[in-house]
Design an enzyme around this catalytic site. Structure first.
Site, short mmCIF file in Angstrom:
data_model
loop_
_atom_site.label_atom_id
_atom_site.label_comp_id
_atom_site.label_asym_id
_atom_site.label_seq_id
_atom_site.Cartn_x
_atom_site.Cartn_y
_atom_site.Cartn_z
N ASP A 68 0.83 -1.21 0.00
CA ASP A 68 0.00 0.00 0.00
C ASP A 68 0.86 1.26 0.00
O ASP A 68 1.98 1.26 0.53
CB ASP A 68 -0.92 -0.03 1.23
CG ASP A 68 -2.05 0.98 1.13
OD1 ASP A 68 -2.38 1.38 0.00
OD2 ASP A 68 -2.59 1.38 2.19
N ASN A 100 -11.13 -2.53 -4.88
CA ASN A 100 -10.38 -1.55 -5.67
C ASN A 100 -11.06 -1.19 -7.01
O ASN A 100 -10.71 -0.20 -7.65
CB ASN A 100 -8.94 -2.02 -5.94
CG ASN A 100 -8.05 -1.93 -4.72
OD1 ASN A 100 -7.14 -2.74 -4.53
ND2 ASN A 100 -8.26 -0.92 -3.87
C1 IPE Z 1 -5.30 -2.60 0.13
O1 IPE Z 1 -5.04 -1.26 -0.07
C2 IPE Z 1 -5.29 -3.33 -1.17
C3 IPE Z 1 -3.99 -3.47 -1.82
C4 IPE Z 1 -2.86 -3.06 -1.38
C5 IPE Z 1 -4.03 -4.16 -3.07
P1 IPE Z 1 -6.22 -0.18 -0.18
O2 IPE Z 1 -5.56 1.14 -0.39
O3 IPE Z 1 -7.21 -0.60 -1.19
O4 IPE Z 1 -6.88 -0.26 1.26
P2 IPE Z 1 -7.78 0.78 2.05
O5 IPE Z 1 -8.82 1.28 1.10
O6 IPE Z 1 -6.89 1.88 2.51
O7 IPE Z 1 -8.32 0.00 3.20
C1 IPE Z 2 -1.67 0.33 -3.22
O1 IPE Z 2 -1.48 1.69 -3.29
C2 IPE Z 2 -1.94 -0.29 -4.55
C3 IPE Z 2 -3.33 -0.71 -4.75
C4 IPE Z 2 -4.28 -0.70 -3.88
C5 IPE Z 2 -3.66 -1.17 -6.07
P1 IPE Z 2 -2.68 2.73 -3.19
O2 IPE Z 2 -3.12 3.03 -4.58
O3 IPE Z 2 -3.76 2.25 -2.32
O4 IPE Z 2 -1.96 3.98 -2.58
P2 IPE Z 2 -2.52 4.97 -1.48
O5 IPE Z 2 -2.95 4.15 -0.32
O6 IPE Z 2 -3.66 5.70 -2.10
O7 IPE Z 2 -1.36 5.85 -1.17
MG MG Z 3 -4.14 2.49 -0.32
#
Ligand code: IPE
Ligand code: IPE
Ligand code: MG
Length: 229
Positions: free
Chosen positions: A15, A63
């Site tokens: 993340d 997502n």
């Molecule tokens: C969790 O991250 C999913 C992945 C890293 C693939 P998210 O960014 O989707 O999680 P939340 O929304 O902060 O819980």
């Molecule tokens: C994790 O990074 C990757 C996926 C969930 C696909 P994020 O896209 O959630 O990055 P932040 O949490 O918004 O910084």
């Molecule tokens: Mg995230």
């Protein structure tokens, strides 16, 4: 260096890509590109340190609610990743498995995933599970429905055997980068007794040194599994 206790199976919630890009005034997709470049490096380093199985959370069932442009960019990066990995996996003796509901992916992504899984099916070295369109709750529901369909008894073991991850499915350690203290639907069943490690470091910045910090912390944990130790 003294021998340290290395986890057999590590799960990583990768993340923080979006915030990494935002800090640089770049679009979120730029962060995803950087993040995907980091996958290979950490996979190689983790296996080098003795981790046998890695499960990487790349895209959750939730997502899909992101803007279409971002989802398309992520799917494009995944396609590229699998295309590149097909040759490498064979060479490195790594078995690649995608966990999650693959039916909804584009035919092209489904094909590169299948090619990668097929090409690495007989590999006997490390296992690399990549969780895409993966949700831990959905996985449990699917397992229970499969058992009902087959007329099998619902038990802790039978559910476990019908998850996407069967053999060695339970991570000893789950690492989450990006500073949030939650699981976001990752390995809800398998993670019942996993050690959890959270770091503020954003995924594109999570390097070998950060990996070692997580492994060192794991080595100090006292895993009791409900008993006394
Ligand atoms: C969790 O991250 C999913 C992945 C890293 C693939 P998210 O960014 O989707 O999680 P939340 O929304 O902060 O819980
Ligand atoms: C994790 O990074 C990757 C996926 C969930 C696909 P994020 O896209 O959630 O990055 P932040 O949490 O918004 O910084
Ligand atoms: Mg995230």
């Amino acid at each position: 260096m003294a021998e340290i206790k290395i986890p057999n199976h590590v799960g990583i919630i990768m993340d923080g890509n979006g915030r990494w890009a935002k800090l640089r005034n770049r679009p979120r997709t730029f962060g995803h590109k950087k993040g995907s470049d980091n996958v290979d490096r950490i996979t190689t380093e983790a296996f080098k340190r003795g981790v046998k199985t890695l499960t990487l959370y790349a895209f959750s069932t939730e997502n899909w609610s992101r803007p279409k442009e971002e989802v398309d960019a992520l799917m494009g990066l995944l396609e590229k990743y699998f295309l590149k990995f097909i040759g490498k996996a064979v060479k490195k003796n790594v078995r690649v498995c995608v966990i999650g509901d693959k039916k909804v992916f584009s035919p092209k992504l489904q094909k590169v995933i299948k090619d990668c899984e097929d090409a690495s099916k007989k590999n006997t070295g490390n296992v690399l599970n990549i969780a895409i369109n993966y949700g831990g709750r959905q996985e449990i529901v699917r397992a229970v429905n499969n058992l009902i369909k087959k007329g099998k008894k619902i038990t802790v073991e039978s559910i476990s055997e019908n998850l996407y991850t069967t053999k060695n499915g339970e991570p000893d350690l789950i690492i989450r980068t990006g500073g949030e203290y939650r699981l976001s639907n990752f390995l809800m069943y398998q993670g019942a007794y996993s050690e959890l490690y959270f770091t503020d470091v954003l995924w594109p910045d999570f390097d070998e040194k950060e990996l070692d910090k997580a492994l060192d912390e794991y080595a100090k944990r006292n895993r009791r599994f409900g008993g006394v130790k």
